[in-house]
Design an enzyme around this catalytic site. Structure first.
Site, PDB file in Angstrom:
ATOM      1  N   HIS A   1       0.839  -1.201   0.000  1.00 49.70           N
ATOM      2  CA  HIS A   1       0.000   0.000   0.000  1.00 49.70           C
ATOM      3  C   HIS A   1       0.874   1.251   0.000  1.00 49.70           C
ATOM      4  O   HIS A   1       1.322   1.704   1.055  1.00 49.70           O
ATOM      5  CB  HIS A   1      -0.892   0.012   1.240  1.00 49.70           C
TER       6      HIS A   1
ATOM      7  N   HIS B   1      -1.875  -1.000   7.126  1.00 50.44           N
ATOM      8  CA  HIS B   1      -1.626  -1.254   5.697  1.00 50.44           C
ATOM      9  C   HIS B   1      -0.514  -0.349   5.171  1.00 50.44           C
ATOM     10  O   HIS B   1       0.142  -0.682   4.199  1.00 50.44           O
ATOM     11  CB  HIS B   1      -2.909  -1.104   4.867  1.00 50.44           C
TER      12      HIS B   1
ATOM     13  N   LEU C   1      -8.245  -2.613  11.061  1.00 50.71           N
ATOM     14  CA  LEU C   1      -8.372  -1.188  11.365  1.00 50.71           C
ATOM     15  C   LEU C   1      -9.051  -0.966  12.717  1.00 50.71           C
ATOM     16  O   LEU C   1     -10.026  -1.620  13.061  1.00 50.71           O
ATOM     17  CB  LEU C   1      -9.152  -0.493  10.248  1.00 50.71           C
TER      18      LEU C   1
ATOM     19  N   ASP D   1      -8.908   7.113   8.059  1.00 56.22           N
ATOM     20  CA  ASP D   1     -10.373   7.187   8.005  1.00 56.22           C
ATOM     21  C   ASP D   1     -11.009   5.893   8.527  1.00 56.22           C
ATOM     22  O   ASP D   1     -11.968   5.920   9.291  1.00 56.22           O
ATOM     23  CB  ASP D   1     -10.848   7.405   6.554  1.00 56.22           C
TER      24      ASP D   1
ATOM     25  N   HIS E   1      -4.164   3.489  -3.100  1.00 57.71           N
ATOM     26  CA  HIS E   1      -4.320   2.940  -1.749  1.00 57.71           C
ATOM     27  C   HIS E   1      -3.604   1.605  -1.557  1.00 57.71           C
ATOM     28  O   HIS E   1      -2.761   1.487  -0.669  1.00 57.71           O
ATOM     29  CB  HIS E   1      -5.809   2.793  -1.405  1.00 57.71           C
TER      30      HIS E   1
ATOM     31  N   GLU F   1     -16.955  -3.735  24.664  1.00 54.15           N
ATOM     32  CA  GLU F   1     -16.161  -4.967  24.718  1.00 54.15           C
ATOM     33  C   GLU F   1     -14.940  -4.916  23.802  1.00 54.15           C
ATOM     34  O   GLU F   1     -13.840  -5.298  24.184  1.00 54.15           O
ATOM     35  CB  GLU F   1     -17.026  -6.187  24.344  1.00 54.15           C
TER      36      GLU F   1
ATOM     37  N   HIS G   1     -20.694 -16.713  33.037  1.00 49.77           N
ATOM     38  CA  HIS G   1     -21.992 -17.076  32.470  1.00 49.77           C
ATOM     39  C   HIS G   1     -21.725 -17.918  31.220  1.00 49.77           C
ATOM     40  O   HIS G   1     -22.103 -17.572  30.106  1.00 49.77           O
ATOM     41  CB  HIS G   1     -22.819 -15.825  32.163  1.00 49.77           C
TER      42      HIS G   1
ATOM     43  N   HIS H   1     -28.159 -14.778  25.742  1.00 53.17           N
ATOM     44  CA  HIS H   1     -27.051 -14.672  26.689  1.00 53.17           C
ATOM     45  C   HIS H   1     -26.340 -16.001  26.924  1.00 53.17           C
ATOM     46  O   HIS H   1     -25.310 -16.039  27.582  1.00 53.17           O
ATOM     47  CB  HIS H   1     -27.563 -14.125  28.027  1.00 53.17           C
TER      48      HIS H   1
HETATM   49  C1  TPP Z   1     -11.214  -4.205  10.232  1.00 51.10           C
HETATM   50  C2  TPP Z   1     -10.735  -4.032   8.830  1.00 51.10           C
HETATM   51  N1  TPP Z   1     -11.619  -4.002   7.827  1.00 51.10           N
HETATM   52  C3  TPP Z   1     -11.209  -3.887   6.558  1.00 51.10           C
HETATM   53  C4  TPP Z   1      -9.885  -3.813   6.262  1.00 51.10           C
HETATM   54  C5  TPP Z   1      -9.415  -3.763   4.832  1.00 51.10           C
HETATM   55  N2  TPP Z   1      -8.894  -2.416   4.547  1.00 51.10           N
HETATM   56  C6  TPP Z   1      -7.585  -2.148   4.622  1.00 51.10           C
HETATM   57  S1  TPP Z   1      -7.248  -0.535   4.313  1.00 51.10           S
HETATM   58  C7  TPP Z   1      -8.883  -0.210   4.040  1.00 51.10           C
HETATM   59  C8  TPP Z   1      -9.342   1.153   3.642  1.00 51.10           C
HETATM   60  C9  TPP Z   1      -8.892   2.102   4.595  1.00 51.10           C
HETATM   61  O1  TPP Z   1      -9.063   3.409   4.159  1.00 51.10           O
HETATM   62  P1  TPP Z   1      -8.315   4.464   5.015  1.00 51.10           P
HETATM   63  O2  TPP Z   1      -8.401   4.059   6.407  1.00 51.10           O
HETATM   64  O3  TPP Z   1      -8.854   5.783   4.657  1.00 51.10           O
HETATM   65  O4  TPP Z   1      -6.818   4.321   4.543  1.00 51.10           O
HETATM   66  P2  TPP Z   1      -6.154   4.964   3.230  1.00 51.10           P
HETATM   67  O5  TPP Z   1      -6.935   4.500   2.053  1.00 51.10           O
HETATM   68  O6  TPP Z   1      -6.258   6.419   3.411  1.00 51.10           O
HETATM   69  O7  TPP Z   1      -4.776   4.437   3.235  1.00 51.10           O
HETATM   70  C10 TPP Z   1      -9.652  -1.340   4.196  1.00 51.10           C
HETATM   71  C11 TPP Z   1     -11.121  -1.371   4.054  1.00 51.10           C
HETATM   72  C12 TPP Z   1      -8.986  -3.850   7.336  1.00 51.10           C
HETATM   73  N3  TPP Z   1      -7.677  -3.813   7.155  1.00 51.10           N
HETATM   74  N4  TPP Z   1      -9.428  -3.932   8.610  1.00 51.10           N
END
Ligand code: TPP
Length: 667
Positions: A28, A68, A123, A159, A265, A413, A464, A476
């Site tokens: 990336h 990434h 993320l 983001d 990206h 959680e 539980h 639950h």
């Molecule tokens: C929990 C999760 N869901 C989906 C992804 C797959 N994923 C990696 S980067 C990304 C897009 C992220 O966009 P942004 O956070 O804006 O990063 P940018 O494109 O600016 O590098 C996604 C959906 C991931 N790594 N983690």
């Protein structure tokens, strides 16, 4: 002049990141290109660290939460002087390298990436890890003094992080707790994977974070180094509230054809675009993995790091002389050990012959509390139910004004899971723990999985733990959760059958069980078995081996019944019946598959000798039991709302059913 070398350094970071990704033909490039100036300011001007000692306890913590963008952290670690070579950069995303696709805190000593604090990529996890690290720092600073613990926690978040629930949970908690030593740089670039964020994300992030109680800075253009540095400085100076520095950047900048688009990206730019981008920056497109000498010198932080570390070392040495009473506590905490005497605190006197294992757990925590002064944790608004608090009342709350040991995570959680992982990764916090009803382990599974991947010394305390919780009903009642937790590699799942096994589970876990533990504890009362030499049942120390003969058959065993947790009681009753019917039956308590798996074949054969039919009973799905036994009595449907005894009976978790299954096999 000073700005020339800064710009040349940033250009070099950008070129290096493009080369890293292009060479691997995978990765990336967008975030590293866009945010290179922010990384430069952080690593060169703001953060305090020693590249030669990545484990220095008082270093600033840095998390590339948007994992990434890993090329960026690898380039920075290389340039600032960590033991990460150009060859490592060339081995990006290759088998066995210390520069994997997403940053990894790899427990294998041969695969440690120096300077990577936590594994990121899913993320939002890194965001929450940083909150846990900042909590750890607060706690340790309060306990040991700011001479020895006084650092900040930084992250680059994207983001995606702010869209994820875990990011929101952690941000809300951090704001509430006024974790003023957090400084997160938000890469506000309007682009995510599918395209522009306008597809799905339009709230006012500044207002949102202000509402959480954060201090928010805004930088119009990441390439305006002066503005960037001033904003970060103001954020760092803000100690009352966590800070978000919202930085406008262009993904993939300054790639002439791909910047500002999602094409930058997650895929290499391509040879032509890499060359064109280097030309835009005034660099020689024929040079790859190239670091001008002046940049190498300017960016190497080894000397600066050694000075910072030496300063701290002086303070630390004085502190040791002035506070001798705290030295043992500090040393054991950072070694991940309890204080001497811990072992003798367990088991406590139960004072009863019937007690829920969640309550036994509470008694254990009270008993060992004074030997684990830096153990902290809490529940997701269920500590009244999960019984996972240290004694001490108000004085032990982790609050905005006083970081005590009992954390109220709120109904968050996943945020709790990420924060607990962060505390463990920080160091100095002994076996941090998080707790909720077992069914809600699903809500935090992402964090549990990462705790296992990183082999972090945390404890997940789930109570539980079956349909045996009764009236609250199927929403639950966990059914598939034991199987789901056991499915996670490197997670040790322990389901004690009584108070003594609960004490044993806590004992081995706090004493240094490798990696994370997940406890499954009962809501309902369970018998306290009479154990030991000359008593009907074997010592609970058998738990250490995962499964053990808890009561031998009266005569040569013709059958084995196996139970876990609350169902050991069912197994014992079934064995009584079988014995009465002339079938000598062994009872095996099987609290942990993972611990049993770690035993040698001879031991496992001694528990389950060849040719003796075995039946397990567990109030959950039977999936996986075929590995250990010939037949399983299990629950292959959702539970139901009714008193516990009736639910167990209706769903077939009964001694009769177990005995009948055994008879089928024996006959
Ligand atoms: C929990 C999760 N869901 C989906 C992804 C797959 N994923 C990696 S980067 C990304 C897009 C992220 O966009 P942004 O956070 O804006 O990063 P940018 O494109 O600016 O590098 C996604 C959906 C991931 N790594 N983690």
């Amino acid at each position: 002049m000073a700005d020339d070398i800064a710009q040349e350094s940033i250009d070099t970071i950008r070129a290096l990141c493009m080369d890293i990704v292009q060479n691997a033909n995978s990765g990336h490039p967008g975030l590293p290109l866009g945010m290179a100036p922010a990384a430069y300011v952080l690593f060169n001007r703001v953060m305090r660290y020693d590249p030669a000692d990545p484990d220095w306890p008082d270093r600033d913590r840095f998390i590339l939460s948007a994992g990434h963008g890993s090329a960026l952290i690898y380039a920075m670690l290389h340039l600032t002087g960590y033991a990460l070579t150009m060859d490592d950069l060339k081995a990006f995303r290759q088998w066995g390298s210390i520069t994997p696709g997403h940053p990894e805190r790899d427990p294998d000593p041969k695969r440690v990436t120096p300077g990577v604090e936590v594994t990121t990529g899913p993320l939002g996890q890194g965001f929450a890890n940083g909150v846990g690290m900042a909590m750890a720092e607060e706690f340790l600073r309060q306990r040991f003094g700011s001479e020895v613990q006084d650092h900040r926690t930084f992250a680059i978040v994207s983001d995606g992080e702010l869209e994820e629930g875990i990011g929101s949970e952690a941000a809300s908690l951090a704001g509430f707790l006024k974790l003023g030593k957090i400084t997160y740089l938000y890469d506000d670039n309007d682009i995510s994977l599918d395209g522009p964020t306008s597809l799905s994300f339009k709230e006012d992030v500044t207002k949102r974070f202000e509402a959480y109680g954060w201090h928010v800075e805004y930088v119009e253009d990441v390439n305006d180094l002066h503005a960037l540095e001033q904003a970060i400085d103001r954020a760092v100076a803000e100690e009352e509230r966590p800070s978000l520095v919202r930085i406008r950047s262009i993904i993939g900048y300054p790639a002439p054809n791909k910047q500002g688009t999602s094409a930058a990206h997650g895929a290499p730019l391509g040879e032509d675009e890499v060359r064109a981008t280097k030309e835009v920056m005034g660099m020689d497109p024929d040079k790859t993995f190239y670091v001008p000498e002046a940049v190498a010198e300017h960016m190497n932080m080894t000397a600066r790091g050694q000075e910072l570390k030496a300063d701290w070392q002086k303070r630390f040495d004085t502190w040791k002389i002035e506070k001798p009473e705290l030295v043992e506590e500090w040393d054991t905490a950072w070694a991940g050990k309890p204080l001497p005497g811990f072992d003798s605190s367990l088991p406590p006197d139960w004072g009863t012959d019937s007690i829920a294992t969640r309550v036994a757990g509470q008694k254990c925590m009270a008993a060992f509390s004074k030997y684990t002064p830096t153990m902290i944790g809490g529940a997701a608004d269920l500590s009244e139910s999960t019984k996972t608090e240290f004694p001490g009342g108000e004085s032990e709350h982790f609050s905005p004004t006083q970081p005590g040991r009992n954390v109220y995570f709120g109904v968050r959680e996943h945020g709790m899971g990420g924060a607990v992982n962060g505390m463990a990764a920080h160091g100095g916090i002994l076996r941090p723990y998080g707790s909720t009803f077992m069914q809600f382990s699903d809500y935090m599974r992402g964090a549990v999985r990462l705790s296992a991947l990183m082999e972090l010394p945390v404890a997940w305390v789930y109570t539980h733990d079956s349909i045996g919780l009764g009236e609250d009903g199927p929403t639950h009642q966990p059914v598939e959760h034991l199987a789901a937790l056991r499915a996670i590699p490197q997670l040790t799942v322990i389901r004690p059958c009584d108070a003594d096994e609960t004490a044993e589970a806590w004992r081995i876990t706090v004493n240094g069980l490798h990696g994370p533990a997940a406890f499954a504890l009962s809501r309902q009362n369970l018998p306290v078995y009479e154990r030991g030499e000359g008593k009907p049942f074997a010592s609970a120390a058998g738990l250490d081996r995962g499964a053990y003969v808890m009561r031998e058959a009266d005569g040569d065993p013709k059958a084995i019944v196996v139970g876990t947790g609350s169902e050991v009681e069912v197994a014992v009753a079934a064995a009584d019946r079988l014995q009465a019917d002339g079938i000598p039956t062994r009872v095996v308590s099987f609290p942990s598959w993972e611990l049993f798996e770690a035993q040698d074949q001879a031991y496992r054969d001694s528990v389950f000798p060849d040719g003796i039919p075995s039946v397990s009973v567990e109030a959950g799905i039977g999936q996986g039991w075929e590995r250990w036994v010939d037949a399983a009595v299990s629950v292959e449907r959702f539970g139901a709302s009714a008193p516990a005894a009736e639910v167990m009976e209706q769903l077939g978790i009964t001694p009769d059913n177990v005995a009948a299954k055994v008879k089928e096999l024996v006959e």
